[in-house]
Design an enzyme around this catalytic site. Structure first.
Site, mmCIF file in Angstrom:
data_model
loop_
_atom_site.group_PDB
_atom_site.id
_atom_site.type_symbol
_atom_site.label_atom_id
_atom_site.label_comp_id
_atom_site.label_asym_id
_atom_site.label_seq_id
_atom_site.Cartn_x
_atom_site.Cartn_y
_atom_site.Cartn_z
ATOM 1 N N SER A 190 0.840 -1.197 0.000
ATOM 2 C CA SER A 190 0.000 0.000 0.000
ATOM 3 C C SER A 190 0.871 1.242 0.000
ATOM 4 O O SER A 190 1.626 1.488 0.953
ATOM 5 C CB SER A 190 -0.907 0.014 1.234
ATOM 6 O OG SER A 190 -1.538 1.280 1.358
ATOM 7 N N HIS A 246 -1.368 -1.099 -4.048
ATOM 8 C CA HIS A 246 -2.663 -0.816 -3.438
ATOM 9 C C HIS A 246 -2.808 0.681 -3.193
ATOM 10 O O HIS A 246 -1.922 1.305 -2.608
ATOM 11 C CB HIS A 246 -2.763 -1.592 -2.117
ATOM 12 C CG HIS A 246 -4.068 -1.485 -1.420
ATOM 13 N ND1 HIS A 246 -5.191 -2.171 -1.819
ATOM 14 C CD2 HIS A 246 -4.429 -0.779 -0.312
ATOM 15 C CE1 HIS A 246 -6.187 -1.910 -1.000
ATOM 16 N NE2 HIS A 246 -5.759 -1.054 -0.082
ATOM 17 N N ASP A 248 -5.071 3.449 -1.322
ATOM 18 C CA ASP A 248 -6.082 3.702 -0.289
ATOM 19 C C ASP A 248 -6.701 5.074 -0.535
ATOM 20 O O ASP A 248 -6.046 6.102 -0.332
ATOM 21 C CB ASP A 248 -5.450 3.643 1.097
ATOM 22 C CG ASP A 248 -5.155 2.223 1.535
ATOM 23 O OD1 ASP A 248 -6.098 1.420 1.602
ATOM 24 O OD2 ASP A 248 -3.982 1.922 1.813
ATOM 25 N N MET A 294 -9.375 7.870 0.461
ATOM 26 C CA MET A 294 -10.178 8.305 1.613
ATOM 27 C C MET A 294 -10.704 9.716 1.398
ATOM 28 O O MET A 294 -9.999 10.565 0.848
ATOM 29 C CB MET A 294 -9.321 8.246 2.886
ATOM 30 C CG MET A 294 -8.852 6.845 3.227
ATOM 31 S SD MET A 294 -7.858 6.764 4.737
ATOM 32 C CE MET A 294 -6.232 7.138 4.092
ATOM 33 N N HIS A 309 -8.821 0.842 -3.129
ATOM 34 C CA HIS A 309 -9.736 0.604 -2.018
ATOM 35 C C HIS A 309 -10.463 1.917 -1.750
ATOM 36 O O HIS A 309 -9.871 2.868 -1.217
ATOM 37 C CB HIS A 309 -8.922 0.139 -0.808
ATOM 38 C CG HIS A 309 -9.716 -0.003 0.442
ATOM 39 N ND1 HIS A 309 -9.126 -0.060 1.695
ATOM 40 C CD2 HIS A 309 -11.050 -0.114 0.671
ATOM 41 C CE1 HIS A 309 -10.041 -0.194 2.612
ATOM 42 N NE2 HIS A 309 -11.223 -0.224 2.023
ATOM 43 N N MET A 312 -12.546 4.063 0.189
ATOM 44 C CA MET A 312 -13.139 4.384 1.492
ATOM 45 C C MET A 312 -13.832 5.737 1.368
ATOM 46 O O MET A 312 -13.444 6.733 1.990
ATOM 47 C CB MET A 312 -12.057 4.401 2.570
ATOM 48 C CG MET A 312 -11.468 3.041 2.845
ATOM 49 S SD MET A 312 -10.024 3.088 3.950
ATOM 50 C CE MET A 312 -8.708 3.319 2.741
ATOM 51 N N MET A 326 -11.335 -6.098 6.003
ATOM 52 C CA MET A 326 -10.520 -5.186 6.791
ATOM 53 C C MET A 326 -10.208 -5.837 8.136
ATOM 54 O O MET A 326 -11.113 -6.269 8.852
ATOM 55 C CB MET A 326 -11.260 -3.867 7.013
ATOM 56 C CG MET A 326 -11.456 -3.039 5.750
ATOM 57 S SD MET A 326 -9.887 -2.606 4.956
ATOM 58 C CE MET A 326 -9.075 -1.646 6.238
ATOM 59 N N ASP A 339 -6.474 -6.618 4.634
ATOM 60 C CA ASP A 339 -5.841 -5.301 4.721
ATOM 61 C C ASP A 339 -5.821 -4.851 6.173
ATOM 62 O O ASP A 339 -6.867 -4.706 6.787
ATOM 63 C CB ASP A 339 -6.628 -4.303 3.866
ATOM 64 C CG ASP A 339 -5.974 -2.938 3.799
ATOM 65 O OD1 ASP A 339 -4.916 -2.737 4.421
ATOM 66 O OD2 ASP A 339 -6.518 -2.063 3.105
#
Length: 218
Positions: free
Chosen positions: A8, A33, A35, A37, A66, A68, A137, A175
Site C-alpha cells: 500500500s 494498493h 487507499d 479516503m 480501495h 473508502m 478489513m 488489509d
C-alpha cells in the site's frame, strides 16, 4: 491460487515515491494498493484518481484501489480511466451496492467488495457472482500502522468455506496489520491477497521486506 502481495503506497515516502515503488517492484510486488479516503466515510483524506495516473507512469505492476468514500459510483469511472485494474468499494458505503459493483464490471475492471471488521460475511453472499475478490478489513479503515484484529482470522476461514461452496475462484484479500509474522497463518486460514503498508514501506529494506513476505508463504 497463487498468493499475491500488494504493498500500500499510503505508507510510502512521497518525496521518494518512485524509488519506493521501484524497490517494492524489484522485490516481487504483484499489485500496488491505493487507499482512497474522503474524510466522510473515514476520518482522513488521502488522494484521488491522479495518483493512479502517477503510478502508471512509474510502474507496470497492476493497481487496485480501495475506495473508502461515501459516493463510490461517482468516482469509479475516474479510477478505471486512470488505469486501475481492480476496485474495492465498501459494502457499507452504498444503499445499492449491487449497482456499484455492477458498474465496475460494466466498465471492464475487476470488481471487489470490502467489509469492515464489524460487518458479517453473510452480507457479501448476494454479490459473490459479481466479484473477483472480497477484501476483509482487519483494522478499522482510515489510518495506516494499526494492529491486526485477531478475531478476523475466523472470519477469513468462514468466508473461504462459503466461497468454496459457491465460487472458489474469488480471492480473499486482507488489509491491516499484515506482516511476515502473521501472513502464513492468514494464508492457511484462506486468504490469498495480502495488502501490506507499514510492513513494507516503513522499513530500511523495501525490496527485502516484499521478498520476506513472499518467503513466509512458502
Amino acid at each position: 491460487m497463487k498468493p499475491m502481495i500488494a504493498p500500500s503506497i499510503l505508507s510510502a515516502n512521497f518525496a521518494h515515491l518512485e524509488d519506493d515503488v521501484k524497490a517494492a517492484e524489484k522485490g516481487g510486488a504483484d499489485y500496488f494498493h491505493l487507499d482512497i479516503m474522503d474524510s466522510h466515510f473515514v476520518p482522513n483524506i488521502s488522494f484521488g484518481p491522479w495518483i493512479a495516473k502517477t503510478m502508471k507512469g512509474i510502474t507496470d505492476v497492476p493497481l487496485d484501489a480501495h475506495l473508502m468514500i461515501t459516493r463510490p459510483r461517482e468516482y469509479i469511472p475516474k479510477f478505471v480511466d486512470a488505469g486501475v485494474e481492480l476496485i474495492y468499494p465498501h459494502i457499507e458505503a452504498s444503499h445499492d451496492v449491487y449497482r456499484t459493483v455492477q458498474l465496475i464490471t460494466d466498465l471492464g475492471a475487476k470488481a471487489g467488495i470490502t467489509l469492515n471488521p464489524g460487518t458479517p460475511i453473510a452480507e457479501v453472499e448476494p454479490l459473490i457472482d459479481l466479484v473477483d475478490s472480497v477484501l476483509l478489513m482487519s483494522v478499522c479503515p482510515g489510518f495506516g500502522g494499526q494492529k491486526f484484529i485477531s478475531s478476523n482470522m475466523k472470519k477469513i476461514s468462514d468466508l473461504r468455506k462459503m466461497l468454496e461452496e459457491q465460487k472458489p475462484s474469488v480471492r480473499i484479500a486482507v488489509d491491516g496489520g499484515v506482516n511476515r509474522r502473521n501472513i502464513k497463518a492468514l494464508y492457511e486460514a484462506g486468504a490469498d491477497f495480502f495488502i501490506a503498508g507499514s510492513a513494507v514501506f516503513r522499513t530500511d529494506d523495501i525490496e527485502g521486506e516484499v521478498r520476506a513476505l513472499k518467503a513466509a508463504l512458502k
